[in-house]
Design an enzyme around this catalytic site. Structure first.
Site, mmCIF file in Angstrom:
data_model
loop_
_atom_site.group_PDB
_atom_site.id
_atom_site.type_symbol
_atom_site.label_atom_id
_atom_site.label_comp_id
_atom_site.label_asym_id
_atom_site.label_seq_id
_atom_site.Cartn_x
_atom_site.Cartn_y
_atom_site.Cartn_z
ATOM 1 N N ASP A 268 33.252 50.737 -12.137
ATOM 2 C CA ASP A 268 34.301 51.658 -11.923
ATOM 3 C C ASP A 268 34.397 51.481 -10.299
ATOM 4 O O ASP A 268 33.468 51.734 -9.556
ATOM 5 C CB ASP A 268 33.619 53.156 -12.187
ATOM 6 C CG ASP A 268 33.696 53.501 -13.861
ATOM 7 O OD1 ASP A 268 33.976 52.605 -14.279
ATOM 8 O OD2 ASP A 268 32.976 54.509 -13.889
ATOM 9 N N GLY A 355 45.569 52.310 -14.029
ATOM 10 C CA GLY A 355 47.135 52.563 -13.310
ATOM 11 C C GLY A 355 47.986 51.283 -14.002
ATOM 12 O O GLY A 355 49.180 50.971 -13.566
ATOM 13 N N ASP A 426 38.908 58.207 -23.208
ATOM 14 C CA ASP A 426 38.117 59.143 -22.558
ATOM 15 C C ASP A 426 38.200 60.280 -23.182
ATOM 16 O O ASP A 426 38.645 61.422 -22.906
ATOM 17 C CB ASP A 426 38.475 59.428 -21.083
ATOM 18 C CG ASP A 426 38.814 58.024 -20.505
ATOM 19 O OD1 ASP A 426 37.854 57.022 -20.359
ATOM 20 O OD2 ASP A 426 39.734 57.823 -19.556
HETATM 21 O O1 1PR Z 1 44.217 55.958 -17.231
HETATM 22 O O2 1PR Z 1 45.134 53.809 -17.413
HETATM 23 O O3 1PR Z 1 44.603 54.577 -14.861
HETATM 24 O O4 1PR Z 1 42.646 54.034 -16.448
HETATM 25 C C1 1PR Z 1 41.828 54.623 -15.963
HETATM 26 C C2 1PR Z 1 40.288 54.085 -16.275
HETATM 27 O O5 1PR Z 1 39.477 54.493 -15.427
HETATM 28 C C3 1PR Z 1 40.096 54.386 -17.732
HETATM 29 O O6 1PR Z 1 39.643 53.365 -18.260
HETATM 30 C C4 1PR Z 1 38.971 55.579 -17.504
HETATM 31 O O7 1PR Z 1 38.200 55.643 -18.556
HETATM 32 C C5 1PR Z 1 38.504 55.304 -16.073
HETATM 33 N N1 1PR Z 1 38.133 56.357 -15.001
HETATM 34 C C6 1PR Z 1 38.963 57.478 -14.582
HETATM 35 N N2 1PR Z 1 37.990 58.253 -14.027
HETATM 36 C C7 1PR Z 1 36.957 57.853 -14.021
HETATM 37 C C8 1PR Z 1 35.663 58.550 -13.503
HETATM 38 O O8 1PR Z 1 34.767 58.065 -13.731
HETATM 39 N N3 1PR Z 1 35.993 59.738 -12.786
HETATM 40 N N4 1PR Z 1 35.822 55.936 -15.473
HETATM 41 C C9 1PR Z 1 36.741 56.708 -14.980
HETATM 42 C C10 1PR Z 1 35.269 56.026 -16.688
HETATM 43 C C11 1PR Z 1 33.507 55.576 -17.756
HETATM 44 C C12 1PR Z 1 32.885 54.097 -17.948
HETATM 45 C C13 1PR Z 1 31.688 54.193 -17.558
HETATM 46 C C14 1PR Z 1 30.771 54.255 -18.999
HETATM 47 C C15 1PR Z 1 29.467 53.887 -18.636
HETATM 48 N N5 1PR Z 1 34.024 55.718 -16.627
HETATM 49 O O9 1PR Z 1 33.661 53.193 -17.287
HETATM 50 O O10 1PR Z 1 31.498 53.024 -16.757
HETATM 51 O O11 1PR Z 1 30.776 55.927 -18.890
HETATM 52 O O12 1PR Z 1 28.301 54.584 -17.880
HETATM 53 P P1 1PR Z 1 27.150 54.750 -17.972
HETATM 54 O O13 1PR Z 1 26.455 53.766 -18.526
HETATM 55 O O14 1PR Z 1 26.622 55.141 -16.479
HETATM 56 O O15 1PR Z 1 27.090 56.166 -18.801
HETATM 57 P P2 1PR Z 1 44.301 54.674 -16.510
#
Ligand code: 1PR
Length: 617
Positions: A268, A355, A426
């Site tokens: 991320d 994005g 999500d």
């Molecule tokens: O909506 O097209 O702009 O895409 C945004 C992307 O960013 C989406 O794929 C969304 O899942 C991701 N995202 C947005 N905000 C966050 C955040 O964490 N604040 N991350 C985020 C999503 C979840 C996973 C993470 C797993 C494994 N993070 O990517 O890596 O949950 O984590 P773990 O093994 O530590 O539990 P758009």
């Protein structure tokens, strides 16, 4: 698959990239040695402009060869050795080859038994015809018809991932590759027959046994992607580029037999408060420290970590630009630079998300989602991942029942093929007392809710989990599959960063609902969580972030554990075994136990012994 006609309409020259034979801009990699683009160290590349062949270019350069691009049929006939990484749809590719005179030149080049390596569509085009949007005639060099995999028997299509080669003919190119996993991504295949038997050098099993490579004299072609198949793939490519070399030695491993389950490392990425692009990691999507400073957690540099995970044996690496919904990604040049640099060092598939949507910038300039995606592909992504925009597209589709063809998902999958489009979702768990309480698909949960609820539905969100939408995960994945998604990246906000395991109820519901691959994500905290998700659900891959970034569990330990649990794994595992230092008994302990092991192995890509110390907490 993409259509070249569609690709040719891409306004930002996604399809007509300037042909480059010089070294790409450097990313500080001292290990890349690119020789002059002449003579024996130059390979001719047939890139007819239908999509992304950057990965092939990067792999060739990484192996120390220069590239000369084909500009005319004469360039094909003059080639010392020719690489043909077919991209796009079969019919569109043949249209281009026929109209430019390159089809005849290719036939003649092959007839003269000149050194040729076809990759993916570059193999399929050699055959008589294809059913892809057809029938369409091919080059007719080899007897056979290219057909779609049959998904009616629960076969997941596209065939994405690491599958095992079964060598049927002794060829220098595939020496040592018997039983090795290599990376495939395709929906169409060719079956062996009496008529083409003499050509076949390896087969692979997916539903049926299909042709994974052909070899006749100096003419070779492979259905898989050597440029994305780690050390094994680079070794195969090197043997073609430099036939007198022995290639890179890939250690022997136990014989593989089928499509492996993938282990994916996810980064991320966002800017921290100082403006640096960092890898961060949230707890239930909150990426700020719970201290008074409330800084964005900084777990490392994106390119460094991605390169390390490749060396450690990740089957794929994903970058999620997690503030992409806020910022305009094409303005975020550091992210594109990250991708460019990572793709020069990481020879397994790279996915990038965040994005991808239509956008009008402050000056009133409009960018289509296709332009945004094209920029990502041009910068080195093999797949793009769409989050929020796919939710809106699914909602609209479910409301009207009409596929407009205008959503980012539909447009990008039409141009680049659905195998290149991941939908990242999500969802958040919402408990209900009874299945009738909501108009969405519910599951009977393994652990009851806080008020004893026995059921839950999974509500989709957008904008990084900030806004909830009136659509469930089940309804969303069914819709996006219809709209052209090739894969689902299934996060779970409740489990993210918790280390308590994947949400098995959710993963099972979703992976039973679709016939495209599902990547389980969120919650991995120990090696056992990976075997659990593969044993209890139909997930094709499992993704983790925090445990890898914090070095709590090495990727190799996950693979060792999976093998011991009877789950077939792909890339990287053989290397570690050859080093012999990591054993299941030393690395499968659960996280609370503190343990240190040395994993020594040959870094096959650079032919240097390396060693690394991992702390297992
Ligand atoms: O909506 O097209 O702009 O895409 C945004 C992307 O960013 C989406 O794929 C969304 O899942 C991701 N995202 C947005 N905000 C966050 C955040 O964490 N604040 N991350 C985020 C999503 C979840 C996973 C993470 C797993 C494994 N993070 O990517 O890596 O949950 O984590 P773990 O093994 O530590 O539990 P758009």
């Amino acid at each position: 698959m993409a259509t070249v006609a569609a690709i040719l309409t891409v306004p930002c020259s996604a399809s007509r990239r300037p042909k480059r034979s010089s070294q790409p801009r450097g990313c500080g990699s001292g290990s890349l040695s690119v020789r002059a683009s002449s003579g024996a160290n130059t390979v001719t590349l047939l890139d007819y402009g239908a999509g992304n062949v950057r990965s092939v270019r990067n792999a060739i350069r990484h192996l120390g060869f220069g590239i000369r691009d084909v500009q005319s049929p004469e360039d094909i006939l003059a080639a010392e050795r020719l690489v043909f990484p077919g991209v796009g749809a079969f019919g569109s590719a043949m249209d281009v080859l026929n109209s430019t005179g390159m089809a005849d030149a290719l036939r003649e080049y092959i007839q003269r038994d000149r050194p040729f390596l076809g990759i993916c569509l570059g193999l399929q085009l050699l055959f008589d015809s294809s059913e892809e949007n057809g029938p369409v005639s091919g080059l007719g060099v080899i007897p056979g018809v290219v057909r779609r995999f049959d998904s009616s028997n629960d076969l997941i299509v596209p065939h994405i991932g690491w599958n095992a080669l079964q060598i049927t003919k002794d060829t220098p190119l595939l020496q040592g590759a018997d039983g090795q996993h290599v990376y495939f991504v395709h929906s169409y295949h060719i079956l062996p027959s009496d008529a083409n038997r003499d050509w076949i050098s390896s087969i692979c099993n997916y539903g049926d046994s299909f042709i994974s490579s052909i070899s006749m004299g100096n003419v070779q072609a492979v259905q898989f992607h050597p440029e994305k198949s780690g050390a094994t793939g680079l070794s195969i490519l090197k043997k073609f580029l430099s036939p007198n070399s022995s290639g890179t030695k890939v250690p022997a491993r136990r014989k593989a037999s089928k499509l492996a389950k993938r282990v994916i490392a996810c980064l991320d990425v966002r800017s921290n408060d100082k403006g640096d692009l960092v890898v961060t990691k949230g707890d239930q999507y909150d990426v700020r420290d719970h201290t008074s400073s409330k800084e964005v957690r900084n777990l490392g540099k994106p390119v460094d970590l991605a390169s390390q995970y490749y060396i450690d044996g990740a089957d794929e690496v994903s970058f999620l630009n997690i503030t992409g919904f806020r910022d305009f990604p094409l303005g975020d040049l550091p992210m594109l630079e990250v991708l460019r640099c990572a793709s020069e060092k990481v020879f397994v598939p790279l996915t990038v998300g965040g994005g991808i949507r239509d956008f009008t910038d402050a000056n009133g300039r409009y960018y289509s989602s296709l332009e945004v995606a094209s920029e990502y592909f041009r910068s080195g992504a093999d797949k793009i991942s769409i989050g929020s925009d796919a939710v809106y597209a699914a909602e609209a589709f479910l409301q009207t029942g009409v596929k407009t063809g205008k959503s980012s998902l539909e447009q990008i999958s039409r141009v680049y093929g659905n195998q290149a489009v991941v939908v990242s979702i999500d969802p958040r768990r919402v408990y209900v007392k009874s299945q009738e309480d909501v108009p969405f698909k519910t599951v009977k949960v393994s652990t009851k809710g806080p008020s004893g609820e026995e059921y839950a539905w999974y509500q989709c969100t957008v904008n990084g989990g900030r806004d909830s939408r009136p659509i469930g995960a089940y309804e969303l994945v069914k819709a996006v599959e219809e709209l052209g998604a090739g894969e689902i990246l299934l996060n779970c906000i409740d489990c993210d960063g918790q280390g308590c395991g994947f949400d098995i109820d959710l993963v099972k519901m979703v992976s039973d609902a679709v016939t495209i691959p599902v990547i389980a994500s969120s919650g991995a905290g120990a090696v056992q969580h990976f075997s659990e998700v593969f044993e209890k659900t139909n997930a094709s891959a499992a993704l983790a972030a925090g445990i890898f970034h914090r070095k709590e569990v090495p990727i190799l330990a996950v693979k060792e554990h999976l093998v011991n649990a009877g789950v077939e794994v792909g890339h990287g595992f053989g290397r570690a075994r050859a080093g012999g230092a990591a054993t299941a008994s030393t690395v499968t302990g659960s996280p609370p136990q503190r343990n240190a092991i040395d994993i020594a192995y040959m870094d096959n890509d650079r032919l240097q012994p390396t060693g690394q110390r991992w702390m297992i907490r």
